[in-house]
Design a protein around this motif. Structure first.
Motif, PDB file in Angstrom:
ATOM      1  N   THR A 244       4.145   0.664  -0.947  1.00 17.52           N
ATOM      2  CA  THR A 244       4.810   1.230   0.232  1.00 17.52           C
ATOM      3  C   THR A 244       3.937   1.254   1.483  1.00 17.52           C
ATOM      4  OG1 THR A 244       4.156   3.494  -0.375  1.00 17.52           O
ATOM      5  CG2 THR A 244       6.273   2.693  -1.211  1.00 17.52           C
ATOM      6  N   MET A 245       2.607   1.289   1.311  1.00 19.78           N
ATOM      7  CA  MET A 245       1.720   1.378   2.478  1.00 19.78           C
ATOM      8  C   MET A 245       1.917   0.270   3.503  1.00 19.78           C
ATOM      9  SD  MET A 245      -2.019   2.809   1.256  1.00 19.78           S
ATOM     10  CE  MET A 245      -2.254   1.546   0.014  1.00 19.78           C
ATOM     11  N   PRO A 246       2.152  -0.994   3.085  1.00 20.57           N
ATOM     12  CA  PRO A 246       2.299  -2.045   4.084  1.00 20.57           C
ATOM     13  C   PRO A 246       3.411  -1.773   5.096  1.00 20.57           C
ATOM     14  CG  PRO A 246       1.932  -3.008   1.933  1.00 20.57           C
ATOM     15  CD  PRO A 246       2.151  -1.529   1.722  1.00 20.57           C
TER      16      PRO A 246
ATOM     17  N   LYS B 191       1.523  -9.470  -9.256  1.00 18.26           N
ATOM     18  CA  LYS B 191       2.909  -9.925  -9.090  1.00 18.26           C
ATOM     19  C   LYS B 191       3.862  -8.722  -9.019  1.00 18.26           C
ATOM     20  CE  LYS B 191       4.058 -13.285 -11.792  1.00 18.26           C
ATOM     21  NZ  LYS B 191       4.492 -14.037 -13.021  1.00 18.26           N
ATOM     22  N   PHE B 192       3.597  -7.723  -9.834  1.00 18.14           N
ATOM     23  CA  PHE B 192       4.428  -6.523  -9.851  1.00 18.14           C
ATOM     24  C   PHE B 192       4.364  -5.786  -8.517  1.00 18.14           C
ATOM     25  CE2 PHE B 192       4.960  -1.961 -10.542  1.00 18.14           C
ATOM     26  CZ  PHE B 192       6.173  -1.909 -11.235  1.00 18.14           C
ATOM     27  N   VAL B 193       3.156  -5.634  -7.969  1.00 23.79           N
ATOM     28  CA  VAL B 193       2.998  -4.928  -6.694  1.00 23.79           C
ATOM     29  C   VAL B 193       3.708  -5.680  -5.563  1.00 23.79           C
ATOM     30  CG1 VAL B 193       1.344  -4.132  -4.952  1.00 23.79           C
ATOM     31  CG2 VAL B 193       0.859  -3.796  -7.380  1.00 23.79           C
ATOM     32  N   ALA B 194       3.638  -7.004  -5.573  1.00 24.33           N
ATOM     33  CA  ALA B 194       4.341  -7.801  -4.554  1.00 24.33           C
ATOM     34  C   ALA B 194       5.843  -7.523  -4.599  1.00 24.33           C
ATOM     35  CB  ALA B 194       4.059  -9.283  -4.771  1.00 24.33           C
ATOM     36  N   ALA B 195       6.378  -7.383  -5.811  1.00 29.03           N
ATOM     37  CA  ALA B 195       7.811  -7.085  -5.960  1.00 29.03           C
ATOM     38  C   ALA B 195       8.134  -5.682  -5.452  1.00 29.03           C
ATOM     39  CB  ALA B 195       8.214  -7.217  -7.431  1.00 29.03           C
ATOM     40  N   GLU B 196       7.226  -4.733  -5.659  1.00 27.58           N
ATOM     41  CA  GLU B 196       7.424  -3.373  -5.177  1.00 27.58           C
ATOM     42  C   GLU B 196       7.409  -3.319  -3.647  1.00 27.58           C
ATOM     43  OE1 GLU B 196       7.499   0.012  -7.343  1.00 27.58           O
ATOM     44  OE2 GLU B 196       8.739  -1.714  -7.828  1.00 27.58           O
ATOM     45  N   ILE B 197       6.534  -4.101  -3.029  1.00 26.46           N
ATOM     46  CA  ILE B 197       6.494  -4.157  -1.568  1.00 26.46           C
ATOM     47  C   ILE B 197       7.839  -4.642  -1.036  1.00 26.46           C
ATOM     48  CG2 ILE B 197       5.459  -5.353   0.414  1.00 26.46           C
ATOM     49  CD1 ILE B 197       2.809  -5.375  -1.174  1.00 26.46           C
TER      50      ILE B 197
END
Length: 329
Positions: free
Chosen positions: A100-102, A308-314
Motif C-alpha cells: 500500500t505504501m507506493p 510476485k505476491f507483493v506486486a499483485a498486492e500493489i
C-alpha cells in the motif's frame, strides 16, 4: 592498460571481500537487527519478536534483536532499511504496507519493488471486527442495526493512516455504506486501550492483537474477515463478514522479511534458509496459531514468489486507496 588492470584488480578485491563476508555471515560478534516500522507492542512487533527468537538457532545462535522505527504509514522504518548497509545485518519485517505504501505515502523516498531484496513471506493474519464492551449490539446483525441508527455518530478507531486497521476500516465503511469518524492513533496499543475504555466504538484489527482481548471479554467480537471461519478456540464461533451479508469482503494481513538492495546472494540464501527453518519451528507455529495467525507453508516463502505476491498486492490496493483519497504524509 594500467588503468584497465587497476580496475580489474579493484573489482577482484571487492568481489573477494563480498565472498568472504558471505562465507563468514553471520559473524558471532555481530547483531542482526530487524526493523519494525510500527510501535512496540503492536501485532507486527509481536510477529517480528517471535521470528527473531525462531531465527537465532538456524543462524548459529547469533543475536537477533528488534528495533522499532514507527511513522508515516510504515515508510520511516522501511526507508531506514532501504538505506542501510547491504550486509545482511539490518532487516525489515513489514506487513501489507509493502503493498500500500507506493500509493498511500506521498513522496515515498524509496521504491518498494526495486530497493529491497525479498527474503520470503512469514504469515497470514486474519482481521476481526470488534467493538467497545459497552456497545449494545451482541452480534453482527445487531451491530448493523446499531450502525444504521447511529449514522454520523460512530467513531472508528485505527492504528494510524496506512495501518492494517485503517485499511480494513476503509473497506468496512464502503461495505456497509456508512461514513464513520476515523480516529487514528500512534499504534494499535493505544487504540485498543481506548476501545476497551469506550472512547471509540469499533475497530477492525489483526487477530495477533485482538485474540487475547476477545478471550478476556474486554471487547465484543462480531466477525472475521476471512472467507472461512477460523479454528482458533477463541474465534471459532465468529461468523465471517461474507456469511453475514457483506459479499466479497475479505482482508488478510500478511508479513514478509526484507533486506537492503544489493545484499550478497549467499547472505540472502542463508537468511532465507533461516526463515524457512523458523517457519517450521513448532514453537513459532504454536505462538502464531495462538494469535490467530497462519504460518506460511507454501511457495511464498521463496524470494521470487514473495516479490510476485507483493506486486499483485500493489495492483490490488492502489485503486482502493486512490478512491478513498487518503494519504500518509
Amino acid at each position: 592498460m594500467k588503468t584497465l588492470l587497476k580496475s580489474i584488480v579493484s573489482a577482484a578485491v571487492v568481489a573477494a571481500a563480498f565472498g568472504a563476508q558471505a562465507a563468514d555471515f553471520p559473524a558471532k560478534d555481530k547483531v542482526i537487527t530487524i526493523i519494525v516500522p510500527f510501535a512496540a507492542g503492536g501485532p507486527t512487533d509481536r510477529v517480528a519478536r517471535d521470528l527473531a527468537e525462531a531465527m537465532r538457532k538456524p543462524l548459529g545462535g547469533v543475536s537477533v534483536v528488534v528495533d522499532n522505527a514507527a511513522g508515516a504509514g510504515g515508510s520511516i522504518g522501511a526507508n531506514k532499511v532501504a538505506k542501510a548497509n547491504a550486509d545482511g545485518y539490518t532487516l525489515l519485517v513489514h506487513h501489507i504496507g509493502m503493498g500500500t505504501m507506493p500509493t498511500l505515502v506521498r513522496n515515498i523516498p524509496f521504491k518498494v519493488e526495486s530497493d529491497f531484496e525479498y527474503l520470503g513471506m512469514i504469515n497470514d493474519v486474519p482481521m476481526t471486527l470488534i467493538g467497545r464492551p459497552t456497545l449494545p449490539a451482541n452480534n453482527f446483525k445487531e451491530l448493523q442495526g446499531w450502525i444504521a441508527q447511529n449514522k454520523g455518530k460512530i467513531n472508528l478507531g485505527n492504528a494510524g493512516v496506512g495501518s492494517a486497521s485503517h485499511l480494513c476500516g476503509l473497506l468496512f465503511q464502503n461495505a456497509v455504506k456508512t461514513d464513520m469518524t476515523p480516529v487514528p492513533y500512534k499504534g494499535t496499543g493505544p487504540a485498543m486501550t481506548d476501545l476497551i475504555g469506550g472512547q471509540i466504538d469499533i475497530m477492525c484489527d489483526q487477530t495477533t492483537n485482538t485474540t487475547s482481548q476477545i478471550e478476556a471479554k474486554k471487547v465484543k467480537a462480531y466477525a472475521v474477515t476471512t472467507p472461512k471461519r477460523l479454528t482458533t478456540p477463541a474465534l471459532k464461533d465468529l461468523p465471517t463478514l461474507q456469511e453475514s451479508g457483506l459479499k466479497g469482503f475479505e482482508v488478510t494481513i500478511w508479513h514478509g522479511l526484507y533486506a537492503p538492495k544489493g545484499t550478497p546472494a549467499d547472505v540472502q540464501k542463508k537468511l532465507n534458509d533461516a526463515l524457512k527453518a523458523a517457519l517450521k519451528d513448532p514453537d513459532f507455529i504454536k505462538k502464531q496459531e495462538g494469535l490467530g495467525a497462519v504460518v506460511v507453508a507454501d511457495k511464498r516463502s521463496d524470494p521470487a514468489e514473495h516479490k510476485k505476491f507483493v506486486a499483485a498486492e500493489i495492483a490490488k490496493w492502489s485503486p482502493i486507496i486512490k478512491a478513498a483519497g487518503v494519504y500518509a504524509d
